[in-house]
Motif scaffolding. Structure first.
Motif, PDB file in Angstrom:
ATOM      1  N   ASP A   1       0.855  -1.181   0.000  1.00 14.95           N
ATOM      2  CA  ASP A   1       0.000   0.000   0.000  1.00 14.95           C
ATOM      3  C   ASP A   1       0.894   1.236   0.000  1.00 14.95           C
ATOM      4  O   ASP A   1       1.045   1.924   1.000  1.00 14.95           O
ATOM      5  CB  ASP A   1      -0.926  -0.022   1.220  1.00 14.95           C
ATOM      6  CG  ASP A   1      -1.959   1.100   1.207  1.00 14.95           C
ATOM      7  OD1 ASP A   1      -2.060   1.800   0.175  1.00 14.95           O
ATOM      8  OD2 ASP A   1      -2.657   1.273   2.224  1.00 14.95           O
TER       9      ASP A   1
ATOM     10  N   ASP B   1      -7.719 -11.740  -6.687  1.00 15.96           N
ATOM     11  CA  ASP B   1      -7.694 -11.121  -5.360  1.00 15.96           C
ATOM     12  C   ASP B   1      -6.873 -11.941  -4.378  1.00 15.96           C
ATOM     13  O   ASP B   1      -6.195 -11.384  -3.505  1.00 15.96           O
ATOM     14  CB  ASP B   1      -9.116 -10.935  -4.840  1.00 15.96           C
ATOM     15  CG  ASP B   1      -9.917  -9.963  -5.694  1.00 15.96           C
ATOM     16  OD1 ASP B   1      -9.363  -8.913  -6.065  1.00 15.96           O
ATOM     17  OD2 ASP B   1     -11.084 -10.253  -6.006  1.00 15.96           O
TER      18      ASP B   1
ATOM     19  N   ARG C   1      -3.264 -11.138  -5.173  1.00 17.21           N
ATOM     20  CA  ARG C   1      -2.891  -9.817  -4.668  1.00 17.21           C
ATOM     21  C   ARG C   1      -2.736  -9.830  -3.147  1.00 17.21           C
ATOM     22  O   ARG C   1      -1.864  -9.154  -2.595  1.00 17.21           O
ATOM     23  CB  ARG C   1      -3.936  -8.788  -5.096  1.00 17.21           C
ATOM     24  CG  ARG C   1      -3.901  -8.504  -6.590  1.00 17.21           C
ATOM     25  CD  ARG C   1      -5.106  -7.729  -7.045  1.00 17.21           C
ATOM     26  NE  ARG C   1      -5.073  -7.470  -8.478  1.00 17.21           N
ATOM     27  CZ  ARG C   1      -6.145  -7.388  -9.257  1.00 17.21           C
ATOM     28  NH1 ARG C   1      -7.357  -7.552  -8.722  1.00 17.21           N
ATOM     29  NH2 ARG C   1      -6.029  -7.145 -10.545  1.00 17.21           N
ATOM     30  N   HIS C   2      -3.577 -10.629  -2.478  1.00 19.03           N
ATOM     31  CA  HIS C   2      -3.445 -10.737  -1.019  1.00 19.03           C
ATOM     32  C   HIS C   2      -2.128 -11.408  -0.659  1.00 19.03           C
ATOM     33  O   HIS C   2      -1.499 -11.063   0.366  1.00 19.03           O
ATOM     34  CB  HIS C   2      -4.628 -11.517  -0.458  1.00 19.03           C
ATOM     35  CG  HIS C   2      -4.661 -11.595   1.034  1.00 19.03           C
ATOM     36  ND1 HIS C   2      -4.352 -10.526   1.855  1.00 19.03           N
ATOM     37  CD2 HIS C   2      -4.946 -12.632   1.878  1.00 19.03           C
ATOM     38  CE1 HIS C   2      -4.458 -10.885   3.121  1.00 19.03           C
ATOM     39  NE2 HIS C   2      -4.800 -12.153   3.160  1.00 19.03           N
TER      40      HIS C   2
ATOM     41  N   GLU D   1       0.482  -8.810  -0.797  1.00 17.45           N
ATOM     42  CA  GLU D   1       0.406  -7.906   0.351  1.00 17.45           C
ATOM     43  C   GLU D   1       1.032  -8.503   1.601  1.00 17.45           C
ATOM     44  O   GLU D   1       1.397  -7.759   2.528  1.00 17.45           O
ATOM     45  CB  GLU D   1      -1.064  -7.566   0.639  1.00 17.45           C
ATOM     46  CG  GLU D   1      -1.721  -6.745  -0.461  1.00 17.45           C
ATOM     47  CD  GLU D   1      -3.224  -6.673  -0.311  1.00 17.45           C
ATOM     48  OE1 GLU D   1      -3.779  -7.373   0.582  1.00 17.45           O
ATOM     49  OE2 GLU D   1      -3.864  -5.927  -1.071  1.00 17.45           O
TER      50      GLU D   1
ATOM     51  N   SER E   1      -7.819  -5.355   1.675  1.00 17.08           N
ATOM     52  CA  SER E   1      -8.706  -4.213   1.474  1.00 17.08           C
ATOM     53  C   SER E   1      -8.185  -3.411   0.293  1.00 17.08           C
ATOM     54  O   SER E   1      -6.969  -3.290   0.094  1.00 17.08           O
ATOM     55  CB  SER E   1      -8.757  -3.322   2.717  1.00 17.08           C
ATOM     56  OG  SER E   1      -9.495  -2.132   2.446  1.00 17.08           O
ATOM     57  N   LYS E   2      -9.104  -2.841  -0.490  1.00  9.08           N
ATOM     58  CA  LYS E   2      -8.722  -2.005  -1.615  1.00  9.08           C
ATOM     59  C   LYS E   2      -8.984  -0.533  -1.334  1.00  9.08           C
ATOM     60  O   LYS E   2      -9.054   0.267  -2.268  1.00  9.08           O
ATOM     61  CB  LYS E   2      -9.477  -2.457  -2.878  1.00  9.08           C
ATOM     62  CG  LYS E   2      -9.027  -3.825  -3.368  1.00  9.08           C
ATOM     63  CD  LYS E   2      -7.528  -3.862  -3.594  1.00  9.08           C
ATOM     64  CE  LYS E   2      -7.036  -5.258  -3.923  1.00  9.08           C
ATOM     65  NZ  LYS E   2      -5.554  -5.324  -3.967  1.00  9.08           N
TER      66      LYS E   2
ATOM     67  N   PRO F   1     -13.015  -7.564  -3.139  1.00 11.35           N
ATOM     68  CA  PRO F   1     -11.735  -8.221  -2.875  1.00 11.35           C
ATOM     69  C   PRO F   1     -11.502  -8.570  -1.417  1.00 11.35           C
ATOM     70  O   PRO F   1     -10.775  -9.520  -1.105  1.00 11.35           O
ATOM     71  CB  PRO F   1     -10.710  -7.193  -3.370  1.00 11.35           C
ATOM     72  CG  PRO F   1     -11.454  -6.328  -4.327  1.00 11.35           C
ATOM     73  CD  PRO F   1     -12.846  -6.261  -3.779  1.00 11.35           C
ATOM     74  N   ASP F   2     -12.118  -7.803  -0.489  1.00  6.63           N
ATOM     75  CA  ASP F   2     -11.886  -8.024   0.937  1.00  6.63           C
ATOM     76  C   ASP F   2     -12.260  -9.438   1.370  1.00  6.63           C
ATOM     77  O   ASP F   2     -11.619 -10.016   2.263  1.00  6.63           O
ATOM     78  CB  ASP F   2     -12.699  -7.014   1.757  1.00  6.63           C
ATOM     79  CG  ASP F   2     -12.425  -5.574   1.339  1.00  6.63           C
ATOM     80  OD1 ASP F   2     -12.262  -5.314   0.134  1.00  6.63           O
ATOM     81  OD2 ASP F   2     -12.403  -4.692   2.211  1.00  6.63           O
TER      82      ASP F   2
END
Length: 222
Positions: free
Chosen positions: A6, A51, A54-55, A58, A152-153, A175-176
């Motif tokens: 982020d 998603d 992407r998680h 992160e 979270s986006k 996405p959450d």
């Protein structure tokens, strides 16, 4: 969750470089192989749940995220997904590298895979939902004060900020929850405009930033 990924609005990393016209898609041959391996991993583990991938990005450690480059992050994230789904044993990749380098290392046995019980309800990420949008173009909104434990986006620099809805977009998988295989939970999406001074203070260069945000991230300004 807040992570090194982020980075929007964060100071100190210098300007973003523009693409050079005609440059190849991959700077090195290994980057193309990393791209292909990651796409195959997503297909095998998550049914191309972007998603979830992407998680995984992160959740990389900050040093690994910054030091290994763009496609290095992809490889690390693919390995993380394979280990979590028990397709690979922890440490299996490092052990294979050491074996190929001539070291006498015992490689861990392949475990029994635990592929997520996941099946998308439709192709892609756009969905149709029955509920009408709660907000309209021109509405002044305030973004949520989120401190999520999962994905979270809503970027950190947009939290607790006031903006104006400028467009209503098609409903989209959330996405959450989608990124942790807890359901698609589609929501309406809104384009929200923010003044630069609202985001970075009165000394910021004057411009207007627009972001597409999920309905659960927004409340009508009172």
């Amino acid at each position: 969750m807040d992570s090194i990924a982020d980075m929007g609005g964060v100071l100190g990393y210098g300007p973003a470089s523009r693409p050079v016209a005609g440059e190849p898609p991959f700077a090195e041959p290994w980057e193309g192989r990393a791209f292909a391996m990651t796409v195959l991993t997503m297909g095998r583990i998550s049914g191309r749940n972007l998603d979830a991938f992407r998680h995984a990005l992160e959740r990389l450690g900050p040093l690994d995220y910054l030091a290994d480059g763009y496609y290095g992050r992809w490889l690390n994230s693919a390995e993380l997904m394979l280990v979590e789904s028990a397709v690979l044993a922890p440490g299996a990749v490092d052990a294979r590298v050491r074996v190929r380098a001539g070291e006498d290392v015992e490689e861990p046995a392949f475990p029994e895979p635990r592929r997520p019980d996941y099946q998308p309800t439709a192709p892609g990420s756009l969905r149709t939902i029955d509920d009408a949008p709660r907000l309209g173009v021109g509405d002044v909104v305030v973004t949520a004060d989120l401190h999520p434990r999962g994905p979270s986006k809503l970027p950190g620099y947009l939290r607790r900020r006031r903006g104006t809805v400028t467009a209503i977009r098609p409903a989209h998988v959330l996405p959450d929850t989608h990124g942790i295989f807890a359901g698609e939970n589609p929501q309406h999406v809104y384009t929200v405009g923010f003044d630069s001074a609202e985001l970075w203070g009165p000394d910021a260069e004057p411009f207007r930033l627009h972001a597409d945000l999920f309905e659960s991230y927004l409340e009508a300004h009172r």
